[in-house]
Design a protein around this motif. Structure first.
Motif, mmCIF file in Angstrom:
data_model
loop_
_atom_site.group_PDB
_atom_site.id
_atom_site.type_symbol
_atom_site.label_atom_id
_atom_site.label_comp_id
_atom_site.label_asym_id
_atom_site.label_seq_id
_atom_site.Cartn_x
_atom_site.Cartn_y
_atom_site.Cartn_z
ATOM 1 N N GLY A 41 -21.899 14.656 -40.485
ATOM 2 C CA GLY A 41 -21.000 15.464 -39.659
ATOM 3 C C GLY A 41 -21.745 16.559 -38.914
ATOM 4 O O GLY A 41 -21.489 16.806 -37.734
ATOM 5 N N THR A 42 -22.685 17.206 -39.587
ATOM 6 C CA THR A 42 -23.497 18.248 -38.946
ATOM 7 C C THR A 42 -24.334 17.662 -37.827
ATOM 8 O O THR A 42 -24.402 18.227 -36.724
ATOM 9 C CB THR A 42 -24.399 18.935 -39.989
ATOM 10 O OG1 THR A 42 -23.564 19.554 -40.975
ATOM 11 C CG2 THR A 42 -25.291 19.974 -39.351
ATOM 12 N N ARG A 44 -23.740 14.946 -36.157
ATOM 13 C CA ARG A 44 -22.810 14.559 -35.090
ATOM 14 C C ARG A 44 -22.427 15.764 -34.245
ATOM 15 O O ARG A 44 -22.423 15.701 -33.014
ATOM 16 C CB ARG A 44 -21.563 13.930 -35.701
ATOM 17 C CG ARG A 44 -20.549 13.477 -34.656
ATOM 18 C CD ARG A 44 -19.132 13.480 -35.167
ATOM 19 N NE ARG A 44 -18.784 14.797 -35.652
ATOM 20 C CZ ARG A 44 -17.842 15.032 -36.549
ATOM 21 N NH1 ARG A 44 -17.158 14.030 -37.059
ATOM 22 N NH2 ARG A 44 -17.567 16.246 -36.943
ATOM 23 N N ASP A 45 -22.122 16.869 -34.906
ATOM 24 C CA ASP A 45 -21.732 18.073 -34.170
ATOM 25 C C ASP A 45 -22.862 18.577 -33.283
ATOM 26 O O ASP A 45 -22.636 18.985 -32.147
ATOM 27 C CB ASP A 45 -21.295 19.168 -35.132
ATOM 28 C CG ASP A 45 -20.003 18.821 -35.862
ATOM 29 O OD1 ASP A 45 -19.289 17.893 -35.410
ATOM 30 O OD2 ASP A 45 -19.727 19.477 -36.884
ATOM 31 N N HIS A 46 -24.089 18.536 -33.794
ATOM 32 C CA HIS A 46 -25.234 18.981 -33.005
ATOM 33 C C HIS A 46 -25.519 18.021 -31.847
ATOM 34 O O HIS A 46 -25.838 18.451 -30.742
ATOM 35 C CB HIS A 46 -26.475 19.150 -33.876
ATOM 36 C CG HIS A 46 -26.416 20.357 -34.746
ATOM 37 N ND1 HIS A 46 -26.637 21.629 -34.269
ATOM 38 C CD2 HIS A 46 -26.139 20.492 -36.062
ATOM 39 C CE1 HIS A 46 -26.507 22.496 -35.256
ATOM 40 N NE2 HIS A 46 -26.202 21.827 -36.354
ATOM 41 N N ASP A 48 -23.383 16.206 -30.321
ATOM 42 C CA ASP A 48 -22.321 16.310 -29.323
ATOM 43 C C ASP A 48 -22.581 17.456 -28.340
ATOM 44 O O ASP A 48 -22.127 17.404 -27.200
ATOM 45 C CB ASP A 48 -20.971 16.507 -30.002
ATOM 46 C CG ASP A 48 -19.822 16.139 -29.080
ATOM 47 O OD1 ASP A 48 -19.883 15.047 -28.480
ATOM 48 O OD2 ASP A 48 -18.891 16.936 -28.957
ATOM 49 N N ARG A 49 -23.323 18.445 -28.758
ATOM 50 C CA ARG A 49 -23.656 19.539 -27.848
ATOM 51 C C ARG A 49 -24.489 19.056 -26.660
ATOM 52 O O ARG A 49 -24.466 19.650 -25.598
ATOM 53 C CB ARG A 49 -24.448 20.615 -28.580
ATOM 54 C CG ARG A 49 -23.647 21.363 -29.594
ATOM 55 C CD ARG A 49 -24.499 22.408 -30.251
ATOM 56 N NE ARG A 49 -23.799 22.992 -31.372
ATOM 57 C CZ ARG A 49 -24.366 23.760 -32.275
ATOM 58 N NH1 ARG A 49 -25.651 24.042 -32.174
ATOM 59 N NH2 ARG A 49 -23.663 24.245 -33.265
ATOM 60 N N ASP A 51 -24.582 15.662 -25.747
ATOM 61 C CA ASP A 51 -24.031 14.415 -25.226
ATOM 62 C C ASP A 51 -23.361 14.682 -23.877
ATOM 63 O O ASP A 51 -22.601 15.620 -23.714
ATOM 64 C CB ASP A 51 -22.996 13.860 -26.212
ATOM 65 C CG ASP A 51 -22.426 12.526 -25.767
ATOM 66 O OD1 ASP A 51 -23.171 11.751 -25.147
ATOM 67 O OD2 ASP A 51 -21.246 12.283 -26.039
ATOM 68 N N SER A 59 -17.134 10.889 -26.903
ATOM 69 C CA SER A 59 -18.242 11.747 -27.310
ATOM 70 C C SER A 59 -18.503 11.533 -28.794
ATOM 71 O O SER A 59 -17.715 10.909 -29.497
ATOM 72 C CB SER A 59 -17.910 13.213 -27.045
ATOM 73 O OG SER A 59 -16.911 13.643 -27.942
ATOM 74 N N ALA A 61 -18.186 13.636 -31.050
ATOM 75 C CA ALA A 61 -17.172 14.336 -31.832
ATOM 76 C C ALA A 61 -15.982 13.451 -32.180
ATOM 77 O O ALA A 61 -15.252 13.730 -33.127
ATOM 78 C CB ALA A 61 -16.689 15.569 -31.087
ATOM 79 N N SER A 62 -15.780 12.373 -31.452
ATOM 80 C CA SER A 62 -14.645 11.490 -31.743
ATOM 81 C C SER A 62 -14.894 10.591 -32.948
ATOM 82 O O SER A 62 -13.981 9.926 -33.405
ATOM 83 C CB SER A 62 -14.306 10.645 -30.523
ATOM 84 O OG SER A 62 -15.363 9.748 -30.251
#
Length: 69
Positions: A41-42, A44-46, A48-49, A51, A59, A61-62
């Motif tokens: 998850g971490t 993925r979140d990074h 997405d910044r 992407d 994205s 985040a989905s």
């Protein structure tokens, strides 16, 4: 990012990959699994910044960690 206990569990699992051992260490598995999902998850979140998805694409985040791990 990953807890030392997670890495230790994975090392032990590599040496003891049997159902009997796994059943005895299910609590450690549950903790390692949760830790790995949190790490995904971490990441993925990074990701997405940075992407830049096309309008029609999703994205990072989905994707929930269990889906993208």
């Amino acid at each position: 990012m990953l807890a030392p206990e997670t890495l230790g569990f994975l090392r032990q699992l590599d040496r003891n990959n049997t159902k009997e051992w796994f059943d005895k260490h299910r609590d450690a598995y549950e903790a390692a699994h949760a830790d790995l999902l949190a790490a995904v998850g971490t990441l993925r979140d990074h990701a997405d910044r940075y992407d830049r998805p096309a309008a029609a694409s999703a994205s990072f985040a989905s994707f929930a960690p269990p889906t993208c791990a």
